[in-house]
Each structure stands twice: as C-alpha cells, then as structure tokens.
Design an enzyme around this catalytic site. Structure first.
Site, PDB file in Angstrom:
ATOM      1  N   LYS A 247       0.842  -1.207   0.000  1.00  0.00           N
ATOM      2  CA  LYS A 247       0.000   0.000   0.000  1.00  0.00           C
ATOM      3  C   LYS A 247       0.873   1.251   0.000  1.00  0.00           C
ATOM      4  CE  LYS A 247      -3.775  -2.434   2.256  1.00  0.00           C
ATOM      5  NZ  LYS A 247      -4.450  -2.805   3.512  1.00  0.00           N
TER       6      LYS A 247
ATOM      7  N   GLN B 193      -4.156  -1.591   9.727  1.00  0.00           N
ATOM      8  CA  GLN B 193      -4.083  -2.927   9.141  1.00  0.00           C
ATOM      9  C   GLN B 193      -4.629  -3.983  10.111  1.00  0.00           C
ATOM     10  OE1 GLN B 193      -3.062  -3.635   5.901  1.00  0.00           O
ATOM     11  NE2 GLN B 193      -3.737  -5.713   6.337  1.00  0.00           N
TER      12      GLN B 193
ATOM     13  N   ASP C  37     -10.696   3.087   4.265  1.00  0.00           N
ATOM     14  CA  ASP C  37     -11.004   1.655   4.143  1.00  0.00           C
ATOM     15  C   ASP C  37     -12.521   1.436   4.128  1.00  0.00           C
ATOM     16  OD1 ASP C  37      -8.937  -0.129   3.756  1.00  0.00           O
ATOM     17  OD2 ASP C  37      -8.383  -0.240   5.882  1.00  0.00           O
TER      18      ASP C  37
END
Ligand code: NAD
Length: 295
Positions: free
Chosen positions: A53, A97, A120
């Site tokens: 990412k 994460q 997200d």
C-alpha cells in the site's frame, strides 16, 4: 473462451489516472493526498500488504506515513495514535491494518477513526452512508469489484447475483452494492453463507457469481450456470515446488473448469487482488479533495 477480467491491467490504468490527477493538483498548488497506515506487530502477511500500500502511494505521487507499533502496544496507546492522526490536518486518509492483536478491540479502534479519514470504509458512518446510497468511502475490495464490472461493461441490471460469504469487508457490502439502484447494480441479490442450504443449486442460478468464502477451489463447474460472470475474491497460498518462491496462489474457484463455462471470469492472481489497492488510493484521493465529506 470467456473474457478474462484483468484486474492487474485495470488497476495499473486506475493508478495512472490517479497519478495524472496528482500532477494536476501539484500544478494547481493544491494539497498532495497523504495516507497514513498503522501496522501493529510483525505478522508477515500484514507487513506485505501494508508495504504494498505504501509503495503504491509513492507510485502515484501521494505522501504516506507508516506508523509501526509493537505487538504489545496497549489499546489505549493505539487509540491515542489514531486520535493524533484524526487531528492531523496534513493526513487525509487513515488505515489500520487488520488483524489486530487479541488484547485490542477492533470495534473500539474502528470506531475511533474519523469517518472523514476512513478510506477503508470500515466505520459505521461509511457503511451506513453506502447503504443509504450517499457519498461514502466504500470498502476497497467490493469497490474494486464494482469498478471491474463497470470498466468491462458487464450488464448487471435485472440479473441474479449470488454472493457467497457475508463478511463485513467483502460479501455483505458487495450484496448491498449489487442491489442498489445504480450501474453497476440493480441486481436481484441472494447473499449466501455457511448456514445456507442447497448452496450449489442456488449458485447455479446466478448470472453473476461473486465468491468470497475463503475456501480454496470451493466452486466447481457443476455449481456454475453456462455463461455466468464469475468473480473470485479468494486468495490462498499453496505449496508448489515447481515455483521459485515455493508456492503459488489460487482462489475460491476451480479456475480451469469454471472458465470453460463462464462468459467472464477473474483470475487469481491478477483479478480482484490488485484492484483493492487501486480502490484504497482512489478513496484517499477523494478524501484529499473533499469529495465525500465536504471540507
Ligand atoms: P471471512 O472468513 O471473514 O468470511 C467468510 C464468509 O464465508 C463467512 O461469511 C462465512 O459465513 C462464509 N462461508 C464459510 N464457509 C462457507 C461455506 N461452506 N458455504 C458458504 N459460505 C461459507 O472471509 P473474507 O475476509 O470475506 O475473505 C474471503 C476470501 O477472500 C479469503 O480467501 C480472503 O483471503 C480473500 N480476500 C481477498 C481480498 C482481495 O483483495 N482480493 C480482500 C479480502 C479478502
């Protein structure tokens, strides 16, 4: 031969489009998008995902910040780091994460992320907005799938879409997006899960079959209708001595036999996977430009 839905090529195209927009922003003297990622612990897969990412941010010209915390970090300390990023006007998007260590509540951490920075799309505010059809950050994997269907001009209106798996990050949002009054969308959706009876019979009635249950090669040709569009979200590493790395990747679908019946199909690797990062970058661009929540 079915249409091979090439997520790798599509994601590269999207990254090029985003990089183009970043150079325009630079020329206009605007704010360069900035993504922050929090990684707790040293889980190998999580490090790989976060690394990819951050690297993609560099590729498109974004700024990025990676905050690494020890596995032993307390919930309180992690919440404080999230709050600091929430308050930092230079950071547009924040991802934490997953998975987190067992002593930390995913609910508390997710709930702490400011919806305006939740690229997200995991916070209740963004899930709610997506469900209402309002501007929202949509979770990266379902968003990537919608984008693939759109860019490959796959007709969805009036079709029967069967989704296998009801997780909060893939199956459940996918079912909402496919049922909404939009394009792609307007499907009649059946959401199936581990308690579903007669799954093979239901799957066989799908015009569009989206498979996200996390079981290697679960879907065989006898579960698929002739001419169906098949989207395989699963990713599994299996040992393969013939490969230099010692492993290869497979999906939730028996690719060869299902491809022989499908009209279009995503491969693994190179299908849904690469689209996930492209969607995250796109959400971060939207955040920096104040396109979802007016700044
Ligand atoms: P999950 O384990 O959270 O959820 C799996 C879902 O499948 C559950 O809702 C469960 O009810 C359902 N299920 C389990 N067994 C079933 C069965 N026998 N019949 C019907 N339904 C069943 O999984 P997830 O996080 O949604 O991930 C699914 C797969 O997708 C995994 O392989 C994961 O690695 C992969 N994934 C890929 C990406 C990507 O970027 N390509 C992103 C997220 C997840």
């Amino acid at each position: 031969m079915p249409t091979l839905i090439n997520g790798k090529a599509t994601s590269e195209k999207i990254k090029t489009e985003i990089a183009q927009r970043v150079s325009e922003i630079k020329t206009e003297g605007g704010k360069i998008p900035h993504l922050a990622a929090i990684l707790v612990g040293s889980d190998g897969a999580s490090q790989t995902y976060v690394g990819a990412k951050v690297k993609s941010c560099e590729q498109v010209g974004f700024e990025s910040t990676l905050v690494r915390l020890e596995e032993t970090v307390s919930e309180e300390e992690l919440l404080k780091v999230v709050e600091d990023i929430n308050q930092n006007p230079d950071i547009d998007g924040l991802i934490v994460q997953l998975p987190l260590p067992k002593h930390i509540s995913v609910v508390k951490v997710t709930d702490k992320i400011k919806p305006e920075k939740d690229v997200d799309g995991f916070t209740p505010a963004n899930v709610g907005r997506m469900t209402l059809g309002w501007p929202a950050y949509v979770a990266a994997t379902p968003y990537g799938i919608v984008e693939l269907l759109k860019r490959y001009n796959i007709e969805t209106s009036g079709k029967h879409c069967v989704v296998i798996g009801r997780s909060h990050i893939v199956g459940s949002p996918m079912s909402i997006l496919m049922a909404r009054n939009d394009n792609p969308g307007n499907c009649t959706v059946t959401l199936t899960h581990s308690r579903t009876k007669n799954l093979p019979e239901i799957a066989k009635t799908a015009d569009i079959l989206i498979v996200a249950l996390g079981k290697p090669e679960f879907v065989s040709a006898d579960m698929v209708k002739e001419g169906a569009v098949v989207i395989d979200v699963g990713i599994h590493r299996i040992e393969d001595a013939s490969k230099k790395s010692g492993f290869r990747l497979i999906g939730d679908v028996k690719f060869d036999e299902v491809a022989a019946k499908a009209s279009a199909i995503t491969p693994v690797p190179g299908g849904v996977g690469p689209m996930t990062i492209a969607s995250l970058l796109y959400n971060t661009l939207l955040a920096a430009e104040g396109k979802i929540y007016v700044k």
